[in-house]
Each structure stands twice: as structure tokens, then as C-alpha cells.
Motif scaffolding. Structure first.
Motif, PDB file in Angstrom:
ATOM      1  N   ILE A 432       0.754  -1.200   0.066  1.00  0.00           N
ATOM      2  CA  ILE A 432      -0.023  -0.004   0.038  1.00  0.00           C
ATOM      3  C   ILE A 432       0.774   1.367   0.110  1.00  0.00           C
ATOM      4  CG2 ILE A 432      -1.999  -0.874   1.056  1.00  0.00           C
ATOM      5  CD1 ILE A 432      -1.063   0.024   3.637  1.00  0.00           C
ATOM      6  N   ILE A 433       2.044   1.120   0.559  1.00  0.00           N
ATOM      7  CA  ILE A 433       2.919   2.405   0.585  1.00  0.00           C
ATOM      8  C   ILE A 433       4.397   1.709   0.189  1.00  0.00           C
ATOM      9  CG2 ILE A 433       4.171   4.067   2.251  1.00  0.00           C
ATOM     10  CD1 ILE A 433       1.539   3.718   3.905  1.00  0.00           C
ATOM     11  N   GLU A 434       4.812   2.967  -0.825  1.00  0.00           N
ATOM     12  CA  GLU A 434       6.334   2.691  -1.326  1.00  0.00           C
ATOM     13  C   GLU A 434       7.234   3.573  -0.257  1.00  0.00           C
ATOM     14  OE1 GLU A 434       9.440   1.279  -3.817  1.00  0.00           O
ATOM     15  OE2 GLU A 434       7.288   0.865  -4.342  1.00  0.00           O
ATOM     16  N   ILE A 435       8.166   2.922   0.436  1.00  0.00           N
ATOM     17  CA  ILE A 435       9.117   3.665   1.050  1.00  0.00           C
ATOM     18  C   ILE A 435      10.444   3.643   0.577  1.00  0.00           C
ATOM     19  CG2 ILE A 435      10.139   3.740   3.393  1.00  0.00           C
ATOM     20  CD1 ILE A 435       7.636   2.703   4.611  1.00  0.00           C
ATOM     21  N   PRO A 436      11.085   4.827   0.379  1.00  0.00           N
ATOM     22  CA  PRO A 436      12.445   4.908  -0.233  1.00  0.00           C
ATOM     23  C   PRO A 436      13.580   3.718   0.408  1.00  0.00           C
ATOM     24  CG  PRO A 436      11.826   6.912  -0.310  1.00  0.00           C
ATOM     25  CD  PRO A 436      10.765   5.984   0.506  1.00  0.00           C
ATOM     26  N   GLY A 437      13.991   2.716  -0.227  1.00  0.00           N
ATOM     27  CA  GLY A 437      15.221   1.894   0.512  1.00  0.00           C
ATOM     28  C   GLY A 437      14.420   0.668   1.280  1.00  0.00           C
ATOM     29  N   TYR A 438      12.966   0.646   1.282  1.00  0.00           N
ATOM     30  CA  TYR A 438      12.378  -0.386   1.876  1.00  0.00           C
ATOM     31  C   TYR A 438      11.190  -0.975   0.965  1.00  0.00           C
ATOM     32  CZ  TYR A 438      14.268   1.371   6.292  1.00  0.00           C
ATOM     33  OH  TYR A 438      15.199   1.394   7.321  1.00  0.00           O
ATOM     34  N   GLY A 439      11.236  -0.624  -0.072  1.00  0.00           N
ATOM     35  CA  GLY A 439      10.388  -1.031  -1.247  1.00  0.00           C
ATOM     36  C   GLY A 439       8.677  -1.035  -0.712  1.00  0.00           C
ATOM     37  N   ASN A 440       7.735  -1.817  -1.246  1.00  0.00           N
ATOM     38  CA  ASN A 440       6.445  -1.638  -1.163  1.00  0.00           C
ATOM     39  C   ASN A 440       5.817  -2.594  -0.110  1.00  0.00           C
ATOM     40  OD1 ASN A 440       6.440  -3.953  -2.380  1.00  0.00           O
ATOM     41  ND2 ASN A 440       5.415  -3.062  -4.405  1.00  0.00           N
ATOM     42  N   LEU A 441       6.963  -3.440   0.553  1.00  0.00           N
ATOM     43  CA  LEU A 441       6.497  -4.455   1.555  1.00  0.00           C
ATOM     44  C   LEU A 441       7.518  -4.076   2.834  1.00  0.00           C
ATOM     45  CD1 LEU A 441       5.304  -7.690   0.027  1.00  0.00           C
ATOM     46  CD2 LEU A 441       3.711  -5.998   1.146  1.00  0.00           C
ATOM     47  N   PRO A 442       7.430  -2.987   3.480  1.00  0.00           N
ATOM     48  CA  PRO A 442       8.734  -2.438   4.112  1.00  0.00           C
ATOM     49  C   PRO A 442       8.783  -3.287   5.415  1.00  0.00           C
ATOM     50  CG  PRO A 442       6.917  -0.831   4.240  1.00  0.00           C
ATOM     51  CD  PRO A 442       6.549  -1.757   3.081  1.00  0.00           C
ATOM     52  N   ALA A 443       7.573  -3.803   6.132  1.00  0.00           N
ATOM     53  CA  ALA A 443       7.388  -4.459   7.318  1.00  0.00           C
ATOM     54  C   ALA A 443       8.181  -5.790   7.269  1.00  0.00           C
ATOM     55  CB  ALA A 443       6.298  -4.724   8.011  1.00  0.00           C
ATOM     56  N   PRO A 444       7.758  -6.658   6.138  1.00  0.00           N
ATOM     57  CA  PRO A 444       8.191  -8.009   6.144  1.00  0.00           C
ATOM     58  C   PRO A 444       9.886  -7.792   5.712  1.00  0.00           C
ATOM     59  CG  PRO A 444       6.322  -7.789   4.655  1.00  0.00           C
ATOM     60  CD  PRO A 444       6.619  -6.407   5.398  1.00  0.00           C
ATOM     61  N   LEU A 445      10.424  -6.733   4.854  1.00  0.00           N
ATOM     62  CA  LEU A 445      11.792  -6.692   4.511  1.00  0.00           C
ATOM     63  C   LEU A 445      12.434  -6.196   5.800  1.00  0.00           C
ATOM     64  CD1 LEU A 445      13.440  -5.980   1.897  1.00  0.00           C
ATOM     65  CD2 LEU A 445      13.427  -3.624   2.638  1.00  0.00           C
ATOM     66  N   VAL A 446      12.114  -5.322   6.492  1.00  0.00           N
ATOM     67  CA  VAL A 446      12.943  -4.938   7.543  1.00  0.00           C
ATOM     68  C   VAL A 446      13.044  -6.404   8.758  1.00  0.00           C
ATOM     69  CG1 VAL A 446      13.153  -3.526   9.826  1.00  0.00           C
ATOM     70  CG2 VAL A 446      12.501  -2.583   7.561  1.00  0.00           C
ATOM     71  N   CYS A 447      11.776  -6.942   8.741  1.00  0.00           N
ATOM     72  CA  CYS A 447      11.893  -8.092   9.891  1.00  0.00           C
ATOM     73  C   CYS A 447      12.627  -9.184   9.341  1.00  0.00           C
ATOM     74  CB  CYS A 447      10.439  -8.755  10.145  1.00  0.00           C
ATOM     75  SG  CYS A 447       9.496  -7.540  11.012  1.00  0.00           S
ATOM     76  N   ASP A 448      12.959  -9.313   8.182  1.00  0.00           N
ATOM     77  CA  ASP A 448      13.829 -10.401   7.554  1.00  0.00           C
ATOM     78  C   ASP A 448      15.183  -9.906   7.734  1.00  0.00           C
ATOM     79  OD1 ASP A 448      11.750 -12.083   6.605  1.00  0.00           O
ATOM     80  OD2 ASP A 448      11.866 -11.098   4.651  1.00  0.00           O
ATOM     81  N   GLU A 449      15.499  -8.581   7.521  1.00  0.00           N
ATOM     82  CA  GLU A 449      16.662  -7.815   7.386  1.00  0.00           C
ATOM     83  C   GLU A 449      17.176  -8.153   9.111  1.00  0.00           C
ATOM     84  OE1 GLU A 449      16.876  -3.682   6.410  1.00  0.00           O
ATOM     85  OE2 GLU A 449      17.018  -4.262   4.406  1.00  0.00           O
ATOM     86  N   LEU A 450      16.255  -7.756  10.052  1.00  0.00           N
ATOM     87  CA  LEU A 450      16.729  -8.067  11.462  1.00  0.00           C
ATOM     88  C   LEU A 450      16.601  -9.605  11.966  1.00  0.00           C
ATOM     89  CD1 LEU A 450      15.327  -4.704  12.606  1.00  0.00           C
ATOM     90  CD2 LEU A 450      17.478  -5.213  12.213  1.00  0.00           C
ATOM     91  N   LYS A 451      16.340 -10.238  11.270  1.00  0.00           N
ATOM     92  CA  LYS A 451      16.039 -11.941  11.516  1.00  0.00           C
ATOM     93  C   LYS A 451      15.250 -12.065  12.554  1.00  0.00           C
ATOM     94  CE  LYS A 451      20.503 -13.417   9.567  1.00  0.00           C
ATOM     95  NZ  LYS A 451      20.701 -12.165   8.659  1.00  0.00           N
ATOM     96  N   ILE A 452      14.082 -11.306  12.540  1.00  0.00           N
ATOM     97  CA  ILE A 452      12.976 -11.309  13.741  1.00  0.00           C
ATOM     98  C   ILE A 452      12.194 -12.921  13.292  1.00  0.00           C
ATOM     99  CG2 ILE A 452      10.845 -10.487  14.501  1.00  0.00           C
ATOM    100  CD1 ILE A 452      11.924  -7.422  13.770  1.00  0.00           C
ATOM    101  N   GLN A 453      12.156 -13.558  14.526  1.00  0.00           N
ATOM    102  CA  GLN A 453      11.838 -14.881  14.470  1.00  0.00           C
ATOM    103  C   GLN A 453      10.184 -15.103  15.066  1.00  0.00           C
ATOM    104  OE1 GLN A 453      13.711 -17.472  13.023  1.00  0.00           O
ATOM    105  NE2 GLN A 453      15.261 -16.009  12.796  1.00  0.00           N
ATOM    106  N   SER A 454       9.853 -14.222  15.811  1.00  0.00           N
ATOM    107  CA  SER A 454       8.795 -14.134  16.418  1.00  0.00           C
ATOM    108  C   SER A 454       8.156 -12.835  17.030  1.00  0.00           C
ATOM    109  CB  SER A 454       8.352 -15.334  17.494  1.00  0.00           C
ATOM    110  OG  SER A 454       8.842 -14.889  18.673  1.00  0.00           O
ATOM    111  N   GLN A 455       6.938 -12.961  17.450  1.00  0.00           N
ATOM    112  CA  GLN A 455       6.284 -11.761  17.962  1.00  0.00           C
ATOM    113  C   GLN A 455       6.921 -11.445  19.449  1.00  0.00           C
ATOM    114  OE1 GLN A 455       2.043 -12.057  18.992  1.00  0.00           O
ATOM    115  NE2 GLN A 455       2.187 -14.139  18.296  1.00  0.00           N
TER     116      GLN A 455
END
Length: 1160
Positions: A432-455
């Protein structure tokens, strides 16, 4: 004393002397002219800055913003304008009173001086930890400043101690009025230390302590009410249900400075198939909604589910419309005071429900592309914020994607809560939103980058939220239909408005943090009766938009922020019951709040000096003998409205006419400078109130607003708690006023955050000190500088570069771009002088040197006025630099400047080629020796391009002309060039050449397509031959045309790109000694080459070349035993025997290995 300290002390000494001179001469005091001509042909410049709040010392953040005013006044006065920079000090509002009351309370509870218990500190620590990131609503910036400025210290007493106050002094601050006596004079002192060009007679403090300003604000509000701009009605406020009244700061046990936080309440309708609980008769024929409070309505397009906490207690309650809402009891209680329920403050609970009873229910949610979403479990939802129901947008919220992935991965978790696969597995994040450097699915991307395993990865999730939320809000671009391409921050309000109008959402408020009243009751946000300014009024809004159309904003982003604000701005409560300020004239239980008494006070500046005469609180003798009570409404009308009749008053007519003349001359405000965070509130109210007060006189409306970003200190946010913080007075002590001002100008110009770098300020001190020392040196040595015609190549270049620098710097000052003005008017200007000094082998010309010093002083004066005033005095100027005129630029020969640029590039290229020549040849054995240092160089210059380059350039030039300055695609160019028979064998080299030309075309414009250079390349090099020979430490440079060289040189040489060939000519090394006493000359070795002869020195040989050098010279008889070598002599060398002989008049003599040189 260190070298830096000595330089700093030198600058500070100059600054104090210059400031005393300005004060003595009243340099910055300005009055409106009395002659008709000057009053009508106004050549004036009025600049203002939002008066800072007086609950502490001014800091570097304030200084950065008002430095823009300061530089503007400096420049405009050089341009011949009559400039006025007045400076007021703001005391209205709650923070001062709240701090004073807090001190009182601390003394009541803990004694004087207070002995604080340790556990309170821990409690405070627990309360302040929060992992929620809130994008601050800047319109509430003023309110939260109380919190922001107090830092993280628990007690007000400790905060006061941190300001360097003793316990005895702190006691006085329990009286709010003491703050008004203490901090304003310190602000004035600090500002004077910076050397600001302020007319201090016009300074004042606000609130009813100042009877003149109080009268002015009362007049403004009576006028606004009469013009139907002020209305009475319900407004949101922090409220104590137990006390049945608004709970202002002084009534609070905790939560001082906390205001209402606005949420969008999203209505998610429960649809069939109903879960067991919702089949109950009590819900029969009723619409049931799970309601979620969100700060980000613009993300609702990306909902995939909603979250509830299985073990949390919720209530289902009936609303005014008969619909049923489900939320926590705490949220329902807030809603009941905001008109959600039939009876104010009463929650009609239908049923209590546990979260697990809601899980799995089907919902129809607004804006999402999924028809049905489901309520799923999240275990981390908190009860003290929001409604307990949370929307889920996994594309943009790290918490949501982490929880959704958990429940998708863990079948056992789904089974535990009765969640079917169809409720989870088909749902994927929606872009729904394009963020420079994070693309259009920013939350999944950043969670993958930070290797977030769970809530449960709380720390990593907090980091992910900080990255995504802030960048998303300020830089995100919408992708959804209807809002595509728009900035997130611009669509937030319109989307909220659209959802509310459709009945899919409501406005819901709750306190920003928990607020406990003194009655130990948790406060809510309630709709209460209040006076408000009706900024939503269509006609008023239209007029504000008219004012915005003609307003100069200096950048598009500021204009867009204004447009967005004027679009969504509605009512603004202008009354409070607590704090400092002016009472509402018609309802004195109310005080006018701080964003409302600060909208047209710039008009008050125009007359303040005649009413208050520089006494800040207005309680001194008026220079015109006017008393505050004489300032009736009719008197103010006469001063500020030119059509108003002369009032009934005993104030002499000439005094009133003088007051009116001051206003009519200085108004409108030519530019107001401020931080960009004031656009959504103060600066928009500033426009609104000016059009309200002068609706038919647009000549009084604001002319320009210059908004800047926040100031970082050494690339980090300024913060007292981390110690990365500087007050104005600390910065002056550390860097001097001019050193600080230089670094402030260099910090940045745009609405992006600027950066004050301490190393830059330190370097500034050195630059300024070095500059003054150089000026002194030039003045002392002026008789040794060259005179006569200033017409050498480098004289003409230097003159042109100075003229160009003046024009560029003028453009930057006009656009208020001070980093750029400093670059062109100081750094590049100094670089031009340094280049001239280096290239002018014949010596610098006296007239040009002193012209440079004078121009440099004027160009830098707006930024570093003290040092420039001092330099002006060194030049023997009698008047003050503050009364001088901007330098007039002479003609600029661009071609000449480019030819000099070519010379510098060629010299640089020759140095690189020389370095490469000196490298040892590559050898596998690794024993290769570097070649001998060359003695000679031949530079080849080309009049025209090689034929293949000529053809390629001709084609590019033809395309450039026919396509309006655009070159076709490389494929088109390649095919056309490939078709030319003369280029067949060069095709490998043609396209890289085309790529280079394209790149240069972007940098340097269409002249790169010219087939010949615009200047005589050989003549430029010939004129600077001595410089090139000396700088390369060569004996001789020859400059030839490429046409005289072999084919390889012809191929590699083109206009503007000379080709060089280095060589070493053989020679024999001879010692040169100087026997003269005490003259600083030294011995050296020189290679003598075949055919060398003499120039410029007296050279002698020993009569006995073997024993002569071994004898000690006799004082006063240095020439004994030596014979003069004549200028006609020629040296001959025998390389095999390493011998040098001298041929003179047909005789050949051996000179041995040593010669003597004498200097007279």
C-alpha cells in the motif's frame, strides 16, 4: 595556552569590542522615516522570528533558525534597504506556571530544600518506558514542550539544579513571575553576545504582566470576536470524571504537559457466521462493531485481520445510534465523555466478553481489499492504550507481520484458539505504501533483515518499528487508487475525513499518556465547552488560501505543507483556565492560550519602542508618556487600521500619528523564519489572523515564510539527557560568535535536517584567524606588491572570478541559501585568491589584492560581521561596515575562467602523468629500478579532433540541434556511426567516446559538442610556462602542435586534452656553494646539461678546480681565488668521464665539481 585558545581569544576580544561599538553607536536602532517621499517609496525590510519560550536558556536549535533572519538582515542592509529585526520573548501558556507549581508542591511534600525518596525515581523510570512509537501531531508541539524541555529528570528541583541554580535561588522560581524576570534578560544577553542586528527597544515579554502587550492582545481578540472568527462550543480536553471538570496541569498528580491524542476509530462490522457469543438475544437485530483505535488511518487499505488478546476483558456497549461497540472498559469510559453514548459519562454495558470469545469472528473492515477478515489472537496487546482491538497491516507494521507469520507457521497455536486455516493461510500482506530503501512491503523486508523470528523478539521489533514508521510517515508514497503518488503525511487527514464521512470510522481521543488527578482518578478526554477560533470557516479558509498564493515559501515542500494544513485545519481552542497569559476580555475566567496570542504580534513590534522603550515587561516610563489604560480599542484601531477615524483620547495627535506612521511604514512582514514543524500550527494561524485583521488590505499580509529543518549536533539529535546539547552561550564560548555563525551557515539550508559540526566550527576559527592575519600581512607588505597595469592572464582571470563570485553569492543570499552563499562567497572566493597567489609567478597585483580584501569583507559580512567590521577598520575605512554597500560586480569573462580551469586541470594531469612515469617498470623478478627523474617535457596540443572523433561529434551535434537539446538512445547513435565507412576500424573506441561526451554534456552544457576550443590552448599554456615548469620541477617544457607529432600522439590528443611526453636529458652533477656570510643561502647540487648557459645569478669558478673548494673563504674576500663566468659562456659535458668544461671566447677550461654563486 594552546594555539586554538589563542585564536579563539583573539576572535572573542574583537567581537566584544565591535559589539560595544555597535551598542554605543545604536547601529541597529531604526525608526520609520518622517519625510513623505521615504514613507511612500518604501525601501525597507522587516524580518521576524517566532519568539522563543522563556523557561530556560536559548539553545543552538533556536540559534540555527534565527541565524537565517540575522544573515538576511546583514545582506539586505548592504543592498541599501532600511532593515528592522525586532525580537520578543514568549511567556504565555502552561509550562512556566506548571513548573512553578511543581516546585511549590515539591517543597510542600519534601521540605525546603527537598529530600526526595529514591523509590519515586524508580517509579518514574517505569512510567516513562514505552515501546509505542507515535508520529507526533505537530499541531500539539507547544503543549509537549513542557515535557520535552524537562528532560528525563524526575523532579523539577533537580531540573533547576541542572541549570546551575543554588537551592536558595530555586525557591524564588516557585513564583511564576520570577521566571519572567530571570530568563528574558539572559536571552537578551546571549543574543547580544552573538552580535544579532536587533533593535532592542522593541523587545517585550508577553502575558498580562506587560500591560501594553496585554491591551494589544485584548484588542485583537475583541476584533476577531466582532468579526465572528471566535465561537463557543465543545472542544476536547483532559477531564477528571471524579471532579467533574477539566484537569489542567496544576490539578494533576501525574501527567503534566500531557494533552489529548487523536485516533481514528475504525469500525469493523461483525458479520455472519456469528461466533457463539454474538448469537445471544441481547445482540438481536443490532449492528455489532469491533472498534480499533489507530494513529495511521492511511494504512487501513492493507488490513488482513484484526487482533484481540484472548485473556483480556472487553465490554459490548450501546452507542447513541443504537449500534454496539466492543472495546476495553477503559476506552468505553473515554468514549462516553465524547458523545458516543446517550448519557454523558455513562457506559451502557450490554455484556462483558473475554477476548477468546471474539476470536475467529468474521469481520467486514473498511478500505481493505479482502471482503472478510477475521479476529486473531495477539498476546502482547496492552490495556492502557487504545481500545484493546488492534488493526493488522502486516505490509507496514512489524508487530503485525511477526504475529501473522507466527500463527501461519504454528498449527498448534491455531488449534489452541480454535482458529481455522481459512482464517489465516490465504491472507498475504498487501502493498500500500512505497518507502525509499524499503520497497512496497517494508515491514516484511525489515523483519527479514533483522532476522525477527517471532512476535516475542521485542527489542528487534522496537528497532524495526522505529525504522519503518518514521521513514514511512515522512517519506512514504501511497500506492492505492485515489491516493497514488501522494505523500503519506499529506493523505493522513483526507483519508481520515473520508472514512468518517462514510460512517466507517469516528474521531476518538484519549490522553497521550496516563493522567492521574489529585483526586486519584484516572483522567479521560472529554468534549467540554470552550472558546475556539473557527479556522474551518469556508470564507476564512478561502482568504487564507489567497494569502498563501502570493506568499514566497522558498521551496515547494513548505508550500505543500501549508496547502495540506489549510485543507484539514478546523477549530482551534484559544482558551485555557490555567497558565500565564491574557484574559479573554468578555469572559475573564478564560486565558488566551499560547498559539493564539502569538499570531499578529509582529504588528506590535512596529510601535513597542514608543510604548515600552525597551523595558521588557512594559512597566517602565513610556517614551511618548502614554499610559496602558489610554490604549483603548479606538486607539489601537487608529494605529493599525488606516481607515479608522481619530479616536476620542487625550493622547496628543502627533503621538498617535507617529505610532500609525511606524506601522504603515514597516508593515507587512517581509520574511518570517521558523522551523518547519510550525507550518501546521503557528505559521498557518499567522496567515489566518492577518487576513482576518486586514481582510481588505492585502498589503499588510505576510510576504514570505522561510521554513528550515531541525538542527542535528554532530549528526545526532540534540538531547540534554545524552549530553549532545549546546546552549547559545556555550556555543559562543566554545567557538566564538563568528566561528559559530560560520558553522550555522554551513549547517544547511533546506527543510531537511541541518547538521552543526563542531569540527567545522573549529576549522572556521582557524580559517577566520588565518584570513585576518593574511590581511594584516598584505597591508604591511603592500609596497612590495606589483603595480602598473593589471593585465596579465592571471590578473584577468582573478578579476573575472571575483566578479563571478559576487554575482553567485548575491543570488544565494537573495534565495536565503546561506550554505551556498558561504561556499561561493568565502570558500570558493578564498580558493580563487589562493590560485592567483600560486599562479602569479610575476607577483600579485596590489590593486587586485586590496579589491579582493574589500570584496571578501563585504561578501562575508552578513555571516561573520564582527571580524568583517574589524577588517573594514584595518583597511582604513572610517564608517561602519554596517552602513556599507554590496560590491558591484564588473564584467565576467566566462571563457577566460574556463581557460584558467583548463590550465589547472592540465597541471593536475601533468602531475599524475609524471607520477606514473616515475613508477618502476613491472618486472617478474621484482628488482626493477624507477627511472631517473625527467628534466624535460613536451606538451602537444590539438587544434582539432582526430577524424574519427570529429565525425562522431558532428553527428551528436546535429542530433542535439534537431532534437531540442536531447540526444537519441545509444543504439540509434551506434547504428548511425557504424554506417560511416571512415569509422569502421574505430568502432571499439567510438561508443566509449560517445559515453564520455554525453557525461560531459550533462556537466558542462552544449559547448562540449564544439569541434574547436573557445580559447587558444597553446597561448594559455605558453603564458603559464614558468608556473608549469616550476610546479613540475622540470628544466624545460616545450609546447608543440599535435600535427607536428607522430600518429600515436595525433590519435590520443584532442582539443582540451593535451598529450605529454617526459624525457631525461643527460647531465653532470656539480655542487653550488655560497660563501657570503649571514645571508640564508644554501649549498645545493645542480645537473649541468650540454649547452646550458647563465641567467640571473653571478657565477664563479675556482682558479684551482682541485684545491680551491677545500680552502676556507676569507670574510670580505669571498671572490679571492675565483674567476667570473660570463653570460656568454656555454657548458659542455663529458658523460663518460662525468666532467664539465666551460667554453668562453674560444677557450675550454675544466671547472672541477664545484662552482660558487653570489647574490647581490
Amino acid at each position: 595556552m594552546t594555539f586554538r585558545t589563542a585564536k579563539l581569544d583573539f576572535l572573542r576580544k574583537i567581537e566584544l569590542e565591535i559589539q560595544e561599538k555597535w551598542e554605543r553607536e545604536r547601529t541597529f536602532e531604526q525608526d520609520a522615516p518622517t519625510t513623505v517621499g521615504e514613507s511612500t517609496n518604501k525601501n525597507k525590510y522587516l524580518v521576524t522570528f517566532p519568539y522563543p519560550y522563556m523557561n530556560g536558556r536559548l539553545h543552538l536549535g533556536h540559534t540555527f533558525s534565527f541565524s537565517k533572519c540575522e544573515f538576511a538582515v546583514g545582506y539586505q542592509s548592504l543592498k541599501g534597504k532600511k532593515c528592522l529585526f525586532p525580537f520578543g520573548l514568549h511567556c504565555t501558556g502552561m509550562p512556566i506556571k506548571a513548573c512553578a507549581d511543581k516546585l511549590k508542591r515539591e517543597m510542600e511534600l519534601y521540605g525546603n530544600p527537598p529530600q526526595f525518596p529514591e523509590e519515586e525515581e524508580e517509579e518514574k523510570q517505569q512510567q516513562t518506558t514505552s515501546d509505542e512509537i507515535i508520529i507526533k501531531d505537530k499541531a500539539k508541539g507547544k503543549k509537549s514542550k513542557a515535557v520535552a524541555k524537562s528532560g528525563s529528570t524526575a523532579f523539577q528541583w533537580d531540573i533547576m539544579r541542572s541549570l546551575g541554580l543554588t537551592d536558595q535561588e530555586i525557591v524564588k522560581f516557585a513564583d511564576a513571575e520570577h521566571w519572567l524576570d530571570y530568563f528574558p534578560p539572559l536571552a537578551v544577553k546571549d543574543l547580544k553576545g552573538m552580535g544579532v542586528k536587533v533593535d532592542w527597544r522593541r523587545s517585550f515579554i508577553t502575558t498580562d504582566v506587560n500591560p501594553f502587550y496585554d491591551s494589544f492582545v485584548r484588542w485583537q481578540f475583541v476584533t476577531l470576536k466582532e468579526r465572528k472568527k471566535i465561537k463557543f462550543g465543545k472542544r476536547y480536553t483532559i477531564y477528571c470524571p471524579k471532579d467533574g471538570q477539566p484537569c489542567m496541569d496544576h490539578d494533576r498528580q501525574t501527567g503534566e504537559g500531557v494533552g489529548p491524542q487523536e485516533y481514528t476509530l475504525i469500525k469493523m462490522k461483525v458479520v455472519e457466521p456469528y461466533t457463539a457469543k454474538f448469537k445471544s438475544k441481547v445482540f438481536y437485530s443490532k449492528n455489532i462493531f469491533l472498534v480499533a483505535a489507530t494513529l495511521r488511518p492511511e494504512t487501513m487499505f492493507g488490513q488482513t485481520n484484526c487482533w484481540v488478546r484472548p485473556d483480556m476483558k472487553y465490554v459490548a456497549f450501546e452507542t447513541t445510534s443504537g449500534d454496539v461497540f466492543i472495546s476495553t472498559r477503559r476506552a468505553a469510559r473515554n468514549m462516553s465523555f465524547q458523545g458516543f453514548t446517550k448519557e454523558n459519562g455513562v457506559v451502557p454495558v450490554i455484556m462483558e466478553v473475554l477476548g477468546q470469545d471474539i476470536l475467529g469472528c468474521a469481520l467486514s473492515a473498511p478500505l481493505t481489499s479482502y471482503n472478510i477478515i477475521y479476529a486473531l489472537p495477539m498476546l502482547t496487546i496492552k490495556e492502557d492504550k487504545g481500545t484493546g482491538v488492534v488493526t493488522s497491516v502486516p505490509s507496514d507494521a512489524p508487530d503485525d507481520i511477526a504475529a501473522l507469520r507466527d500463527i501461519k507457521k504454528k498449527q498448534a497455536l491455531r488449534e489452541k484458539y480454535g482458529i481455522e486455516d481459512k482464517m489465516v493461510l490465504p491472507f498475504e500482506p498487501i502493498p500500500i505504501i512505497e518507502i525509499p530503501g524499503y520497497g512496497n512491503l517494508p515491514a516484511p523486508l525489515v523483519c527479514d533483515e533483522l532476522k525477527i523470528q517471532s512476535q516475542n523478539d521485542k527489542e528487534k521489533l522496537a528497532e524495526a518499528k522505529e525504522k519503518v514508521y518514521l521513514k514511512g510517515f515522512y517519506e512514504g508514497i501511497m500506492l492505492v487508487e485515489g491516493y497514488k503518488g501522494q505523500k503519506v503525511q499529506d493523505v493522513k487527514k483526507p483519508i481520515q475525513k473520508m472514512m468518517v464521512e462514510r460512517g466507517e470510522a469516528m474521531i476518538y481521543m484519549e490522553p497521550e499518556k496516563q493522567v492521574m488527578s489529585r483526586s486519584a482518578d484516572e483522567c479521560v478526554v472529554a468534549l467540554c465547552d470552550q472558546w475556539y477560533l473557527d479556522y474551518g470557516d469556508a470564507e476564512w479558509k478561502q482568504q487564507a488560501n489567497e494569502a498563501l498564493k502570493t506568499l514566497e515559501t522558498f521551496c515547494e515542500e513548505t508550500r505543500r505543507n501549508f496547502e495540506a494544513t489549510l485543507d484539514w485545519l478546523q477549530e482551534h481552542a484559544c482558551s485555557r483556565t490555567y497558565g500565564l497569559g491574557t484574559r479573554l476580555p468578555w469572559d475573564e475566567q478564560w486565558l488566551i492560550e499560547s498559539l493564539s496570542d502569538s499570531t499578529i504580534y509582529m504588528a506590535y513590534y512596529t510601535v513597542a519602542h514608543l510604548l515600552q522603550g525597551g523595558v521588557l515587561n512594559g512597566q517602565g516610563e513610556s517614551p511618548l508618556g502614554i499610559k496602558p489604560e489610554q490604549m483603548t480599542r479606538e486607539v489601537w484601531d487608529f494605529i493599525f487600521f488606516k481607515t479608522s477615524p481619530f479616536p476620542k483620547t487625550n493622547i496628543p495627535k502627533e503621538h498617535l500619528q507617529r505610532l500609525r506612521r511606524e506601522f504603515e511604514y514597516w508593515y507587512p512582514v517581509d520574511v518570517r523564519v521558523s522551523g518547519k514543524d510550525l507550518v501546521p500550527n503557528h505559521l498557518s494561524y499567522y496567515l489566518y489572523n492577518h487576513v482576518a485583521m486586514w481582510p481588505k488590505d492585502n498589503g499588510k499580509w505576510p510576504q514570505a515564510v522561510r521554513a528550515n529543518g531541525h538542527l542535528l549536533l554532530n549528526s545526532e539529535k540534540m538531547s540534554k539527557s545524552t549530553g549532545n546539547f549546546l546552549t547559545l552561550s556555550q556555543a559562543i564560548d566554545k567557538f566564538s560568535a563568528d566561528g559559530m555563525r560560520l558553522a550555522l551557515a554551513d549547517a544547511g539550508d533546506t527543510v531537511e535536517d541541518a547538521n552543526f559540526v563542531e569540527t567545522m566550527a573549529d576549522a572556521g576559527i582557524l580559517r577566520l584567524y588565518t584570513w585576518v592575519e593574511w590581511v594584516k600581512e598584505m597591508i604591511a607588505n603592500q609596497n612590495n606588491l606589483r603595480t602598473g597595469p593589471a593585465d596579465t592572464f592571471n590578473d584577468r582571470v582573478f578579476s573575472s572570478e571575483m566578479n563571478s563570485g559576487i554575482l553567485k553569492t548575491e543570488q544565494h543570499y537573495e534565495r536565503m541559501m546561506y550554505k551556498e552563499a558561504l561556499k561561493s562567497g568565502f570558500f570558493e572566493f578564498q580558493a580563487a585568491k589562493d590560485k592567483y597567489r600560486e599562479l602569479a609567478i610575476e607577483g600579485m597585483h596590489r590593486d587586485l589584492v586590496f579589491q579582493f580584501i574589500e570584496r571578501q569583507t563585504l561578501l562575508l559580512a552578513p555571516i561573520c560581521p564582527h571580524l568583517c567590521e574589524y577588517t573594514w577598520g584595518l583597511l582604513g575605512k572610517t564608517g561602519s561596515l554596517m552602513k556599507a554597500s554590496w560590491p558591484v560586480a564588473g564584467p565576467v569573462d566566462e571563457v577566460l575562467i574556463r581557460s584558467s580551469q583548463y590550465l589547472m586541470e592540465t597541471a593536475h594531469d601533468l602531475r599524475l602523468r609524471l607520477k606514473a612515469y616515475m613508477l618502476p617498470p613491472k618486472s617478474k623478478k621484482g628488482d626493477s629500478k624507477p627511472p631517473a627523474k625527467p628534466s624535460h617535457c613536451t606538451i602537444y596540443v590539438a587544434k582539432s579532433y582526430p577524424p574519427w572523433q570529429h565525425s562522431a561529434l558532428s553527428l551528436l551535434g546535429k542530433h542535439y540541434k534537431t532534437n531540442n537539446g536531447v540526444l537519441p538512445d545509444n543504439k540509434v547513435i551506434a547504428s548511425e556511426l557504424g554506417a560511416l565507412p571512415e569509422l569502421k576500424k574505430y568502432m571499439k573506441r567510438v561508443m566509449p567516446f560517445v559515453a564520455m561526451i554525453k557525461e560531459n554534456l550533462e556537466k558542462n552544457g552544449p559547448r562540449v559538442l564544439d569541434l574547436e576550443l573557445e580559447f587558444d590552448e597553446r597561448a594559455v599554456l605558453m603564458e603559464n610556462l614558468v608556473y608549469l615548469t616550476n610546479s613540475l620541477e622540470l628544466e624545460q617544457i616545450d609546447i608543440l602542435f599535435a600535427s607536428e607529432a607522430d600518429d600515436k600522439v595525433k590519435e590520443d590528443c584532442c582539443p582540451g586534452k593535451p598529450f605529454s611526453v617526459f624525457r631525461s636529458e643527460p647531465g653532470v652533477s656539480v655542487s653550488l656553494v655560497n660563501p657570503q656570510p649571514c645571508n640564508g643561502m644554501f649549498s645545493t647540487k645542480v645537473d649541468i646539461r650540454q649547452g646550458d648557459n647563465l641567467s640571473r645569478v653571478k657565477l664563479m669558478r675556482y682558479e684551482d678546480p682541485l684545491l680551491g673548494p677545500r680552502r676556507l673563504p676569507v670574510l670580505g674576500q669571498e671572490e679571492q681565488g675565483k674567476l667570473l663566468i660570463s653570460n656568454k659562456s656555454v657548458f659542455n659535458i663529458n658523460l663518460e668521464e662525468k666532467k664539465v668544461t666551460l667554453a668562453d671566447n674560444g677557450l675550454t677550461v675544466d671547472i672541477g665539481d664545484t662552482l660558487v654563486y653570489l647574490v647581490h
